[in-house]
Design a protein around this motif. Structure first.
Motif, PDB file in Angstrom:
ATOM      1  N   GLY A   1      52.812 110.342  89.079  1.00 54.87           N
ATOM      2  CA  GLY A   1      53.924 109.457  88.774  1.00 54.87           C
ATOM      3  C   GLY A   1      54.791 109.131  89.972  1.00 54.87           C
ATOM      4  O   GLY A   1      55.211 107.988  90.150  1.00 54.87           O
ATOM      5  N   SER A   2      55.063 110.130  90.819  1.00 54.22           N
ATOM      6  CA  SER A   2      55.928 109.886  91.979  1.00 54.22           C
ATOM      7  C   SER A   2      55.286 108.908  92.948  1.00 54.22           C
ATOM      8  O   SER A   2      55.983 108.137  93.625  1.00 54.22           O
ATOM      9  N   LEU A   3      53.957 108.910  93.015  1.00 53.50           N
ATOM     10  CA  LEU A   3      53.251 107.937  93.856  1.00 53.50           C
ATOM     11  C   LEU A   3      53.186 106.582  93.168  1.00 53.50           C
ATOM     12  O   LEU A   3      53.335 105.533  93.808  1.00 53.50           O
ATOM     13  N   GLY A   4      52.996 106.581  91.848  1.00 55.17           N
ATOM     14  CA  GLY A   4      52.983 105.330  91.100  1.00 55.17           C
ATOM     15  C   GLY A   4      54.302 104.584  91.213  1.00 55.17           C
ATOM     16  O   GLY A   4      54.322 103.354  91.349  1.00 55.17           O
ATOM     17  N   VAL A   5      55.412 105.328  91.163  1.00 54.74           N
ATOM     18  CA  VAL A   5      56.728 104.707  91.327  1.00 54.74           C
ATOM     19  C   VAL A   5      56.813 104.003  92.673  1.00 54.74           C
ATOM     20  O   VAL A   5      57.192 102.825  92.768  1.00 54.74           O
ATOM     21  N   GLN A   6      56.440 104.704  93.737  1.00 60.86           N
ATOM     22  CA  GLN A   6      56.551 104.129  95.076  1.00 60.86           C
ATOM     23  C   GLN A   6      55.636 102.927  95.266  1.00 60.86           C
ATOM     24  O   GLN A   6      56.008 101.934  95.901  1.00 60.86           O
ATOM     25  N   LEU A   7      54.424 103.011  94.708  1.00 59.01           N
ATOM     26  CA  LEU A   7      53.485 101.906  94.854  1.00 59.01           C
ATOM     27  C   LEU A   7      53.981 100.667  94.112  1.00 59.01           C
ATOM     28  O   LEU A   7      53.819  99.534  94.588  1.00 59.01           O
ATOM     29  N   ALA A   8      54.590 100.871  92.939  1.00 54.78           N
ATOM     30  CA  ALA A   8      55.134  99.741  92.195  1.00 54.78           C
ATOM     31  C   ALA A   8      56.327  99.135  92.930  1.00 54.78           C
ATOM     32  O   ALA A   8      56.461  97.910  93.024  1.00 54.78           O
ATOM     33  N   VAL A   9      57.185  99.990  93.488  1.00 56.82           N
ATOM     34  CA  VAL A   9      58.323  99.508  94.264  1.00 56.82           C
ATOM     35  C   VAL A   9      57.838  98.731  95.482  1.00 56.82           C
ATOM     36  O   VAL A   9      58.394  97.685  95.841  1.00 56.82           O
ATOM     37  N   ALA A  10      56.778  99.233  96.133  1.00 53.66           N
ATOM     38  CA  ALA A  10      56.237  98.556  97.313  1.00 53.66           C
ATOM     39  C   ALA A  10      55.714  97.169  96.968  1.00 53.66           C
ATOM     40  O   ALA A  10      55.671  96.289  97.835  1.00 53.66           O
TER      41      ALA A  10
END
Length: 307
Positions: A159-168
């Motif tokens: 999830g913490s990576l998914g958040v960053q990828l979506a923000v990116a």
């Protein structure tokens, strides 16, 4: 070589340090001296026999699908890497037996990418499986700039990576997590909401017109809940609910992919993707790492290091 092994299906108490034969390096493969190995829930689920219907598992088993290390030998017809190259990979093979909880592991070049200079060994080992899972989930539902994405279990390893990828990608992210992790989610660029009873109402307060896409990284009925909030019911991807497809959404079983992994590496080197690491333990403490992973409380990744 030193490795952590299982002689039969079992749990953390059944993990044993052992001397294991040196890996053979087939054409198209390289031998990686392991610097760090990521710990994932799938590691102990395989060990407990929970995926026996899906995967061919052979014993003695060396667990681990996430690795970061240095190329020590190249096989025949390998041009992609040279001895001394620093690499990382999600090294899932057709037969589950020779994994990353060891001093050395052989891996196909199709499963590897170069280690990002911006990431430590521990971070690089924590990126492949979780990062690819998050990335491929975003791809499956087509998250784009300007959209609102709901990420369940947003403070975890995936999830913490998914958040960053979506923000990116320029998306607005609403992330579910326990209140102790809300500050962490804000740092990642998400708007946190507490999970549990009343979640749908709390999300509607933030997004009255609904959300564009949802990522289920936890299970437990959140596909159904997400579809109540989605503008289009098909734009939900789950890694935890095999019934997601029957419900009109998508089920994601992460695939090794060096191209996708290189995309993640490039984002890390560009400063747009960090890998939160919750706990680092030596290889000999793999059992403790599994026990901690099983609690489901890790904020980011759990990683083993190999001297």
């Amino acid at each position: 070589m030193r490795a952590i092994t299982l002689s039969e299906y079992g749990g953390p108490d059944d993990l044993e340090p052992a001397e294991f034969p040196e890996p053979k390096v087939a054409p198209g493969e390289v031998l990686v001296r392991v610097r760090a190995a990521g710990v994932n829930p799938v590691d102990w689920k395989i060990a407990e026999g929970l995926l026996d219907a899906l995967l061919e598992v052979r014993f003695p088993l060396v667990p681990g699908w996430d690795v970061a290390g240095v190329v020590e030998q190249v096989g025949l017809d390998v041009e992609e890497f040279s001895v001394g190259d620093e690499v990382m990979g999600y090294i899932r093979k057709d037969t589950v037996q020779l994994g990353a909880y060891a001093e050395r592991v052989a891996a196909s070049v199709r499963l590897l990418a170069r280690r990002p200079a911006a990431l430590s060994w521990e971070q690089a080992a924590g990126l492949p499986l979780a990062g690819l899972t998050a990335y491929q989930s975003l791809e499956r539902v087509g998250v784009a700039a300007g959209e609102t994405v709901l990420v369940h279990a947003a403070a975890g390893g995936v999830g913490s990576l998914g958040v960053q990828l979506a923000v990116a990608r320029g998306a607005r992210v609403i992330g579910t997590a326990s209140e102790r992790n809300h500050g962490f989610l804000r740092e990642l660029g998400a708007e946190p909401v507490a999970y549990g009873d009343g979640l749908a109402e709390r999300v509607r307060e933030l997004a009255p017109e609904g959300v564009d896409a949802a990522l289920d990284f936890v299970g437990g009925g959140v596909v159904d809940l997400s579809q109540e909030l989605l503008r289009r019911r098909d734009r939900v991807a789950s890694i935890a609910d095999p019934e997601a497809v029957a419900k009109g959404g998508h089920y994601v079983w992460v695939r090794p992919d060096s191209v996708d992994l290189t995309v993640l590496a490039d984002l890390a080197d560009a400063g747009r993707l960090d890998v939160p690491v919750d706990r680092v333990l030596p290889l000999a403490d793999a059992a403790e790492a599994w026990r901690y992973s099983r609690t489901g409380r890790a904020r980011g990744k759990v990683v083993l290091t190999v001297d």
